[in-house]
Design a protein around this motif. Structure first.
Motif, PDB file in Angstrom:
ATOM      1  N   GLN A 104       0.831  -1.199   0.000  1.00  0.00           N
ATOM      2  CA  GLN A 104       0.000   0.000   0.000  1.00  0.00           C
ATOM      3  C   GLN A 104       0.866   1.250   0.000  1.00  0.00           C
ATOM      4  N   ARG A 105       2.078   1.140   0.560  1.00  0.00           N
ATOM      5  CA  ARG A 105       3.000   2.285   0.555  1.00  0.00           C
ATOM      6  C   ARG A 105       3.305   2.724  -0.869  1.00  0.00           C
ATOM      7  N   LEU A 106       3.500   1.768  -1.756  1.00  0.00           N
ATOM      8  CA  LEU A 106       3.787   2.102  -3.153  1.00  0.00           C
ATOM      9  C   LEU A 106       2.623   2.869  -3.759  1.00  0.00           C
ATOM     10  N   THR A 107       1.417   2.367  -3.580  1.00  0.00           N
ATOM     11  CA  THR A 107       0.233   3.047  -4.106  1.00  0.00           C
ATOM     12  C   THR A 107       0.091   4.438  -3.506  1.00  0.00           C
ATOM     13  N   ASN A 108       0.364   4.556  -2.207  1.00  0.00           N
ATOM     14  CA  ASN A 108       0.255   5.865  -1.547  1.00  0.00           C
ATOM     15  C   ASN A 108       1.263   6.868  -2.096  1.00  0.00           C
ATOM     16  N   VAL A 109       2.500   6.430  -2.304  1.00  0.00           N
ATOM     17  CA  VAL A 109       3.529   7.326  -2.846  1.00  0.00           C
ATOM     18  C   VAL A 109       3.144   7.789  -4.252  1.00  0.00           C
ATOM     19  N   ILE A 110       2.624   6.875  -5.055  1.00  0.00           N
ATOM     20  CA  ILE A 110       2.198   7.223  -6.410  1.00  0.00           C
ATOM     21  C   ILE A 110       1.061   8.238  -6.374  1.00  0.00           C
ATOM     22  N   ASN A 111       0.037   7.946  -5.578  1.00  0.00           N
ATOM     23  CA  ASN A 111      -1.122   8.846  -5.513  1.00  0.00           C
ATOM     24  C   ASN A 111      -0.753  10.214  -4.954  1.00  0.00           C
ATOM     25  N   ASN A 112       0.097  10.246  -3.923  1.00  0.00           N
ATOM     26  CA  ASN A 112       0.530  11.525  -3.358  1.00  0.00           C
ATOM     27  C   ASN A 112       1.350  12.321  -4.367  1.00  0.00           C
ATOM     28  N   GLY A 113       2.199  11.638  -5.098  1.00  0.00           N
ATOM     29  CA  GLY A 113       3.007  12.312  -6.107  1.00  0.00           C
ATOM     30  C   GLY A 113       2.155  12.918  -7.210  1.00  0.00           C
ATOM     31  N   ILE A 114       1.137  12.198  -7.633  1.00  0.00           N
ATOM     32  CA  ILE A 114       0.239  12.703  -8.677  1.00  0.00           C
ATOM     33  C   ILE A 114      -0.571  13.887  -8.151  1.00  0.00           C
ATOM     34  N   THR A 129      -4.780   8.454 -14.228  1.00  0.00           N
ATOM     35  CA  THR A 129      -4.785   6.995 -14.248  1.00  0.00           C
ATOM     36  C   THR A 129      -3.623   6.453 -15.058  1.00  0.00           C
ATOM     37  N   ASP A 130      -3.396   7.027 -16.228  1.00  0.00           N
ATOM     38  CA  ASP A 130      -2.290   6.603 -17.083  1.00  0.00           C
ATOM     39  C   ASP A 130      -0.959   6.761 -16.349  1.00  0.00           C
ATOM     40  N   LEU A 131      -0.802   7.873 -15.649  1.00  0.00           N
ATOM     41  CA  LEU A 131       0.442   8.137 -14.938  1.00  0.00           C
ATOM     42  C   LEU A 131       0.628   7.177 -13.764  1.00  0.00           C
ATOM     43  N   ALA A 132      -0.451   6.909 -13.021  1.00  0.00           N
ATOM     44  CA  ALA A 132      -0.370   5.955 -11.908  1.00  0.00           C
ATOM     45  C   ALA A 132       0.031   4.573 -12.408  1.00  0.00           C
ATOM     46  N   ASN A 133      -0.570   4.133 -13.497  1.00  0.00           N
ATOM     47  CA  ASN A 133      -0.233   2.828 -14.077  1.00  0.00           C
ATOM     48  C   ASN A 133       1.229   2.783 -14.519  1.00  0.00           C
ATOM     49  N   TYR A 134       1.666   3.872 -15.134  1.00  0.00           N
ATOM     50  CA  TYR A 134       3.042   3.932 -15.635  1.00  0.00           C
ATOM     51  C   TYR A 134       4.044   3.870 -14.477  1.00  0.00           C
ATOM     52  N   LEU A 135       3.805   4.642 -13.414  1.00  0.00           N
ATOM     53  CA  LEU A 135       4.730   4.665 -12.278  1.00  0.00           C
ATOM     54  C   LEU A 135       4.760   3.326 -11.552  1.00  0.00           C
ATOM     55  N   TRP A 136       3.598   2.674 -11.423  1.00  0.00           N
ATOM     56  CA  TRP A 136       3.535   1.342 -10.815  1.00  0.00           C
ATOM     57  C   TRP A 136       4.335   0.349 -11.651  1.00  0.00           C
ATOM     58  N   THR A 137       4.097   0.374 -12.962  1.00  0.00           N
ATOM     59  CA  THR A 137       4.790  -0.531 -13.881  1.00  0.00           C
ATOM     60  C   THR A 137       6.290  -0.312 -13.835  1.00  0.00           C
ATOM     61  N   LEU A 138       6.706   0.922 -13.924  1.00  0.00           N
ATOM     62  CA  LEU A 138       8.130   1.251 -13.975  1.00  0.00           C
ATOM     63  C   LEU A 138       8.838   0.817 -12.692  1.00  0.00           C
ATOM     64  N   THR A 139       8.240   1.131 -11.547  1.00  0.00           N
ATOM     65  CA  THR A 139       8.878   0.809 -10.275  1.00  0.00           C
ATOM     66  C   THR A 139       9.053  -0.687 -10.091  1.00  0.00           C
ATOM     67  N   LEU A 140       8.019  -1.452 -10.378  1.00  0.00           N
ATOM     68  CA  LEU A 140       8.106  -2.890 -10.146  1.00  0.00           C
ATOM     69  C   LEU A 140       8.953  -3.591 -11.200  1.00  0.00           C
ATOM     70  N   ARG A 141       9.026  -3.028 -12.390  1.00  0.00           N
ATOM     71  CA  ARG A 141       9.948  -3.589 -13.389  1.00  0.00           C
ATOM     72  C   ARG A 141      11.390  -3.470 -12.904  1.00  0.00           C
TER      73      ARG A 141
END
Length: 206
Positions: A104-114, A129-141
């Motif tokens: 949940q920390r990852l999701t929170n950091v993404i949402n706060n950043g956006i 939404t596009d940006l959240a998906n991109y940041l999630w994808t990039l980080t976990l890759r």
């Protein structure tokens, strides 16, 4: 962990792409999703067809699986699945998968950043939404997989790089955003190239 078939297929496809090209064992998959080998084979038939539409190859070898392909194709396939999950979710703030991917920390950091970005840049809901998906994808890759990009000089000339840097506030936001995300894991740092790609992505999609 009982998961509905369509969600399991989506999650498994994501997990294989997040980890690419590192292999995932059949034993781990069957244990995590509480499925047998016959069910796994059915899921893999669906995932193989999906992967091929993005020019990706599903490689079953002995008791493990992996997905191979160009980084851009891997990320595009992941973004496609995340948009599908977003469309199905009732809670649009918490549709990004948690287990076994992130926290949940990852999701929170993404949402706060956006939210911080939206304070000084006009962003539509679709862009967020596009940006959240991109940041999630990039980080976990970068955390779970092996990312292979072209060299900086192959993607940007000096003039193009300076043009991107000229979006000063946006460029600095991109630097901070990627730094905050990398600090969640501490096993990698995003290369400089990703700051430029993120800045460009936001600028083109806002």
């Amino acid at each position: 962990m009982a998961v509905e078939t369509i969600n399991r297929e989506n999650e498994l496809a994501l997990w294989l792409m997040v980890s690419s090209p590192r292999p995932v064992t059949n034993e781990w998959i069957m244990d995590h999703y509480q499925i047998d080998m016959a069910t796994l084979h059915q899921d893999l038939a669906v995932i193989k067809d999906f992967a091929s539409t993005f020019r990706l190859t599903l490689n079953p070898e002995f008791d493990q699986l992996s997905i191979y392909g160009h980084e851009n194709d891997i990320q595009q396939a992941m973004l496609f699945i995340l948009m599908d999950l977003h469309g199905q979710a009732s809670d649009k703030k918490n549709y990004l998968p948690q287990e076994p991917f992130g926290t949940q920390r990852l999701t929170n950091v993404i949402n706060n950043g956006i939210d911080n970005l939206a304070a000084f840049t006009d962003l539509s809901d679709a862009s967020k939404t596009d940006l959240a998906n991109y940041l999630w994808t990039l980080t976990l890759r970068y955390h779970f997989g092996v990312v292979k990009h072209a060299h900086f000089q192959q993607l940007f000339t000096h003039k193009q790089a300076h043009t991107i840097e000229a979006y000063d506030q946006l460029f600095k936001w991109s630097e901070r955003m990627l730094n905050d995300l990398s600090q969640l894991y501490r096993d990698f740092d995003f290369p400089e190239l990703e700051t430029y790609l993120l800045t460009l992505r936001v600028w083109l999609n806002k």
